[in-house]
Enzyme design. Structure first.
Site: not given
Lengths: 267, 252
Positions: B37, B60-61, B152, B156, B189
């Protein structure tokens, strides 16, 4: 009232076709023009004797979109149809071999290019507003069967076409909510005989390559660009006035279900 | 018998939300959880709480070297890699008129490029470990569009088809690696916390989002984690390239 004579159904309408110099784009441009539309072919390079008015355009560049829209609104005075067709395959990278650079390059054209195309289409169609004939905008985004199933293309391409599939829906819903009278749909072609297959044509020859890809489609052949052009024209016209946010598959049955494996030597 | 005995799972976004809930289940089921993370404070705190079966790595993805380091550290610490959860992601509200190119790219980089890089870097290590399972978090917005979630939803949608591409590649190469996408509805979340406070149409954000779901409530992170656990475990060995929806009926 349903039109019975469709020969001039887009008369007075203005259409931009990205990637309009070849393939599905060129076929769409020709059909839109034959239906009476003023067609702007936006592409990196002009075709010889192609339809419409050519404007040099890079879909990945926002500056290029701004310039294109300004030019069309000045010259043609309105905007009714945008076909976001320009796209690249980005080579044959799989999940292990695709580089970040290759990924970004494909997204820049296929995903960001369509995003920008929709953004400036909405802007242009809104500005057309009360001009006559009344504006009923239609945005047609060329996705792919690769936006539906995972086996149909290289990794970065597949992801980019999945993005186009979904962003078309969000654009459709947004315009519907705002009562803009702008529709937006995605088109999902299977194998079409276009320059995107050039590497294969060069490797095995055009006819053999076409037969090889065609045999993988239940219908037994690849599509010709005009097969897709007809679908684009229908989506661009008021004949599809209740259609928005939907997926239009023209793939010779490729995604319909299971098919016996065709015993063919690999090219 | 524990369902993930001695399996090593790397979880992006493992410090909070769905990632953290899944990390808890991985450890409960006898596995090792590597929490990857950006948030070091939260990540280290959760790893400490979970004990010797968990560890934290900064990630860091969007950076390939960062993934390389995370995978290398996973294998160095626990000796193998069997599972990958790509849960890191951001949710931003924007539409086709107000979304800038920069924002479109940033969201796609984190959600789509980040997931691609996770798959790319984990595949060799999972293969080396004898096979395993990759779970990518898409969304109901990878199945349906939304006027207010343009970038977004696009990102996805990319994760949804990317997942199938990865699944078929691994199947074809006989790597014994499965890859599936999970499509949560609105889950309670930190990602959606800001939206719960915004009033919509005379409702609180929470009420508005609850009413989108036929079940009449938000999902819980542990409900999604249970689906992920199923996909990481050997209970799902014939499932690959598929879409698993966990949305309280939202897309029904």
């Amino acid at each position: 009232m349903l039109p019975t004579d469709m020969s001039n159904e887009l008369s007075g309408h203005v259409a931009i076709v990205t990637g309009g110099a070849s393939g599905i784009g060129a076929a769409s441009a020709a059909l839109l023009e034959s239906a009476g539309a003023a067609v702007i072919v936006a592409d990196l390079q002009a075709a010889k004797d192609g339809p419409g008015r050519f404007v040099a355009h890079d879909v990945a560049s926002e500056e290029s979109w701004k310039a294109l829209l300004a030019d069309v609104l000045e010259r043609e005075g309105r905007l009714d149809v945008v076909v976001n067709n320009a796209g690249i395959s980005g080579g044959s990278g799989n999940p292990e071999t695709t580089t970040v650079e290759a990924w970004q390059k494909v997204q820049a054209v296929n995903s960001e290019g369509v995003f920008l195309g929709c953004k400036y289409a909405v802007q242009g169609m809104k500005r057309t507003g009360s001009a006559k004939p009344a504006s009923k905008g239609s945005i047609v985004n060329i996705s792919s069967v690769a936006g539906l199933i995972g086996s149909a293309g290289p990794t970065a391409y597949t992801a980019s076409k999945g993005a186009v599939r979904l962003l078309s829906k969000s654009v459709a819903l947004y315009c519907a909510e705002r009562k803009y009278d702008i529709r937006c749909n995605s088109v999902h072609p299977g194998g079409v005989d276009t320059a995107i297959f050039n590497p294969l044509w060069q490797a095995v020859g055009h006819e053999q390559g076409k037969a090889f890809i065609g045999a993988r489609h239940p219908i037994g052949r690849m599509a010709e660009p005009a097969d897709l052009g007809e679908l684009v024209l229908w989506l661009a016209s008021d004949r599809s006035s209740f259609v928005t946010g939907a997926e239009f598959v023209a793939d010779g049955g490729l995604t319909a279900g299971l098919m016996r494996r065709v015993p063919l030597a690999s090219p | 018998m524990p369902r993930l005995e001695n399996r090593v799972v790397l979880l992006s976004g493992g410090a909070s939300g769905i990632g953290a809930a899944t990390a808890r289940l991985v450890v409960r089921e006898g596995g090792r959880a590597v929490l990857a993370d950006r948030d070091e404070t939260k990540g280290r705190a959760l790893a400490a709480e979970l004990g010797a079966a968990a560890t934290f790595v900064p990630l860091d993805v969007t950076q390939e070297p960062s993934w390389q380091a995370a995978v290398a550290e996973t294998v160095a610490r626990f000796g193998a890699l069997h599972g990958l959860l790509n849960a890191a992601g951001i949710g931003v509200r924007n539409d086709i008129e107000d979304c800038t190119l920069e924002e479109y790219r940033r969201i796609n980089d984190i959600n789509a490029l980040g997931t691609f890089l996770g798959c790319k870097l984990a595949i060799p290590a999972i293969k080396e470990s004898g096979g395993g399972s990759i779970v990518n978090i898409s969304s109901v917005l990878g199945l349906r569009g939304a006027a207010y979630a343009l970038a977004y939803s696009a990102s996805k949608g990319a994760v949804r088809t990317l997942t199938k591409n990865v699944a078929l590649h691994c199947a074809q190469m006989k790597y014994n690696i499965r890859c599936n996408s999970v499509h949560p509805g609105y889950i309670d979340t930190p990602m959606i916390a800001p939206r719960l406070e915004q009033n919509v149409q005379n409702m609180t954000g929470r009420q508005f989002l609850e009413e989108l779901h036929p079940l009449g409530r938000l999902g819980r992170a542990d409900e999604v984690a249970n689906m992920i656990l199923f996909l990481l475990s050997d209970e799902s060995t014939f499932s690959t390239g598929s879409e698993f929806v966990c949305d309280g009926g939202l897309t029904a």
